[in-house]
Enzyme design. Structure first.
Site, short mmCIF file in Angstrom:
data_model
loop_
_atom_site.label_atom_id
_atom_site.label_comp_id
_atom_site.label_asym_id
_atom_site.label_seq_id
_atom_site.Cartn_x
_atom_site.Cartn_y
_atom_site.Cartn_z
N SER A 192 10.14 -35.63 13.16
CA SER A 192 11.52 -35.37 13.53
C SER A 192 12.24 -34.39 12.60
O SER A 192 13.16 -33.71 13.04
CB SER A 192 12.30 -36.69 13.60
OG SER A 192 12.14 -37.43 12.40
N HIS A 220 10.24 -37.16 20.05
CA HIS A 220 10.55 -35.73 20.20
C HIS A 220 9.53 -34.97 21.02
O HIS A 220 9.67 -33.76 21.21
CB HIS A 220 10.69 -35.07 18.81
CG HIS A 220 11.85 -35.60 18.03
ND1 HIS A 220 13.14 -35.15 18.21
CD2 HIS A 220 11.92 -36.57 17.09
CE1 HIS A 220 13.95 -35.81 17.41
NE2 HIS A 220 13.24 -36.67 16.72
N LYS A 252 16.78 -38.47 23.69
CA LYS A 252 16.54 -37.11 23.20
C LYS A 252 16.38 -36.18 24.40
O LYS A 252 17.36 -35.89 25.06
CB LYS A 252 15.40 -37.13 22.21
CG LYS A 252 15.96 -37.72 20.90
CD LYS A 252 15.03 -38.15 19.87
CE LYS A 252 15.87 -38.71 18.71
NZ LYS A 252 15.16 -39.70 17.92
C1 LIG Z 1 15.38 -40.75 17.08
C2 LIG Z 1 14.09 -41.37 16.72
C3 LIG Z 1 13.91 -42.76 16.80
C4 LIG Z 1 15.04 -43.69 17.11
O1 LIG Z 1 15.41 -43.64 18.44
P1 LIG Z 1 16.87 -44.10 18.87
O2 LIG Z 1 16.76 -44.38 20.31
O3 LIG Z 1 17.79 -42.99 18.52
O4 LIG Z 1 17.15 -45.35 18.06
C5 LIG Z 1 12.66 -43.26 16.55
N1 LIG Z 1 11.63 -42.46 16.19
C6 LIG Z 1 11.78 -41.13 16.07
C7 LIG Z 1 10.61 -40.29 15.67
C8 LIG Z 1 13.02 -40.54 16.32
O5 LIG Z 1 13.18 -39.24 16.17
#
Ligand SMILES: *Cc1c(COP(=O)(O)O)cnc(C)c1O
Length: 417
Positions: A192, A220, A252
Site C-alpha cells: 500500500s 490495492h 478502494k
Molecule cells: C486499506 C487497506 C486495508 C484496510 O481496509 P479498510 O476497508 O479501509 O479497513 C487492509 N489492507 C490493505 C493492504 C489496505 O491497503
C-alpha cells in the site's frame, strides 16, 4: 500507592508532543467535496493525487442510483449482525458476485478490511481453542504488510515472524524456524505504501512445499490488476488451491466501503463460526452492498478504465524520469516519490499544496524511519494534463530549498535512489 500510578491521558499527550517535535504529527483535514481527481479543502480546489478511487467509481451516477434505490426500498442500517437478522438479499448477491469475479467458491463480507484481516487471521490461527493453541501457530509476514495484517497476528497471540520485503528466501528461512508448527503466510498483493506487487507465484510454491497456508490481502490489486480487474492473484494465475485465503476491500478501486474474504466453502463456513469481527458486528448497510454490486459490473466490464490508468502510470513514470525525479519500482497506480527526511517530505507536500495539488507526506511509523515519501496515486479520472502539471510542480517542490540549509542535500533532493 495510587499516587505513583501512571496517568494514561498524560502518556498520550506526551506521545503527541513527541510526534510534534519529530515532524510526525498527523492531521485530519475536512474535505468539502471531491472525487478521485480533485478535492476542495479550505475553500481551495486541489488536484487530488492521494485517493484510492483508482477507477473513478466513488461518485459514479450508477452507484449513486443503486445506493439510493436500495436505501429507499430497504432503509439505511442493516439493523443487526449478519447472524442475527441483518443479512439481506443484497449481501448475498454481493458475496456471490465477489466469489464469481475472484474465481473462488464462496465469499464472506466484513464491514472493513481492517476487521476482515483481524477476524480471518484470529479464526485461522486460533481455531478450536483460542489462546491455548495460537502460541503453536506460526504467522510469517512481509515486513511491509499493512498494519491490519500485523495487528491480526499480534492480537491472535501466534508467533509472528516477519521477512525481508518481497524476499521469498527470507520467508522460507522464517518458516524453517518452526518446522513442526502449523503456519500461515500473509502478504499484501500490492503494497500500500510502495506500490510494488508481491512475488505471489514463488510464495505460493513455497507455501505448497512447506504446507503453509497462504493469505493474500489484495486491497490495492482488486479492480486494478489481472484479467477483468480480478486482482493480483488472478494476474499471477493462482487458483483457490494456490491462494486459499483471499482478502479484498470494497473501499478502494470499487469506490464504496467494506471488505470480504474469499475461498473454499470450508473456509467460509469456518469463518462464519469463529471470525469474531464478523460475528460480533453490525452488517454493512445493504444499500452499500447494492452499490458495490454495480461497482463490480463497471470495474469488470469497463476495461477502458484500466487502460487509461495504465497510460497515466506510464506517462507519470516517463515524465518523472525525464525530469530526474527518482521513483520507486512500481507499475501500479501507487507511485511513491521517495524523500527520506520527514520534515523535507512535509515541506514538499506543503509546496505542492500551495501549487494546487494534494499529495500527502507519508512518514514513520507508517513507513520505516528515514523513508518518508510523497505518496502519489493515480486515478482513471485524471487527465494527461493533470499528470503533466503535477510533474512540473514536483520537480520544483523537491528542489532543496536554500532557506532550509540544514536539510538540503542528501535525502531531500529528487535524485535520491
Ligand atoms: C486499506 C487497506 C486495508 C484496510 O481496509 P479498510 O476497508 O479501509 O479497513 C487492509 N489492507 C490493505 C493492504 C489496505 O491497503
Amino acid at each position: 500507592m495510587t499516587s505513583s500510578r501512571p496517568d494514561l491521558l498524560k502518556r498520550l499527550a506526551d506521545e503527541h508532543a513527541r510526534r510534534t517535535r519529530a515532524q510526525l504529527l498527523r492531521r485530519v483535514r475536512t474535505v468539502e467535496t471531491g472525487d478521485g481527481a480533485a478535492i476542495v479543502v479550505d475553500g481551495r480546489r486541489l488536484t487530488h493525487f492521494a485517493s484510492n478511487d483508482y477507477l473513478g467509481l466513488a461518485r459514479h451516477p450508477a452507484l449513486v442510483e443503486a445506493l439510493t434505490r436500495a436505501a429507499r426500498s430497504d432503509g439505511v442500517g442493516a439493523g443487526a449482525a449478519h447472524l442475527l437478522g441483518g443479512h439481506r438479499d443484497e449481501h448475498t448477491r454481493l458475496e456471490e458476485a465477489l466469489a464469481r469475479w475472484t474465481g473462488r467458491e464462496r465469499a464472506l463480507l466484513f464491514s472493513t478490511g481492517y476487521m476482515a484481516n483481524l477476524g480471518a487471521i484470529a479464526a485461522l490461527v486460533g481455531a478450536g481453542d483460542p489462546g491455548a493453541r495460537a502460541a503453536q501457530v506460526l504467522c510469517v509476514q512481509d515486513k511491509l504488510n499493512h498494519a491490519s495484517l500485523i495487528d491480526g497476528a499480534r492480537l491472535a497471540g501466534c508467533t509472528l515472524k516477519r521477512y525481508v520485503h518481497a524476499n521469498v528466501d527470507s520467508a522460507a528461512r522464517q518458516l524453517d524456524t518452526c518446522p513442526g508448527d502449523a503456519a500461515l503466510l500473509a502478504t499484501d498483493g500490492v503494497f500500500s505504501m510502495d506500490g510494488d506487487v508481491a512475488p505471489l507465484a514463488p510464495l505460493a510454491a513455497l507455501c505448497r512445499a512447506q504446507r503453509a497456508l497462504l493469505m493474500v490481502d489484495d486491497a490495492h490489486g482488486l479492480g486494478v490488476l489481472g484479467p477483468d480487474g480480478a486482482g493480483s492473484v488472478a494476474e499471477a494465475e493462482l487458483s483457490q488451491d494456490d491462494v486459499p485465503v483471499l482478502m479484498g476491500t470494497l473501499g478502494k478501486a470499487l469506490g464504496v466501503f467494506g471488505a470480504f474474504v474469499a475461498g473454499s466453502a470450508a473456509l467460509i463456513d469456518g469463518l462464519v463460526q469463529t471470525a469474531r469481527s464478523f460475528v460480533y458486528t453490525t452488517a454493512m448497510p445493504p444499500a452499500l452492498a447494492a452499490a458495490t454490486c454495480t461497482a463490480i459490473d463497471i470495474a469488470r466490464f469497463e476495461g477502458w478504465r484500466r487502460d487509461r490508468l495504465a497510460r497515466l502510470i506510464a506517462h507519470f513514470r516517463h515524465g518523472a524520469h525525464a525530469r530526474g525525479i527518482a521513483l520507486m519500482e512500481s507499475r501500479t497506480p501507487i507511485q511513491p516519490v521517495p524523500v527520506g527526511d520527514s520534515a523535507a517530505a512535509l515541506a514538499a507536500s506543503a509546496r505542492l499544496e500551495a501549487a494546487g495539488f494534494y499529495v500527502p507526506a507519508i512518514r514513520p511509523p507508517t513507513v520505516p524511519p528515514g523513508q518518508a515519501r510523497l505518496r502519489v496515486t493515480l486515478s482513471a479520472l485524471h487527465s494527461e494534463e493533470d499528470v503533466e502539471r503535477l510533474l512540473d510542480a514536483l520537480a520544483i517542490a523537491l528542489e532543496p530549498s536554500p532557506s532550509r540549509g540544514g536539510l538540503g542535500g542528501d535525502g531531500v533532493g529528487p535524485t535520491r535512489p
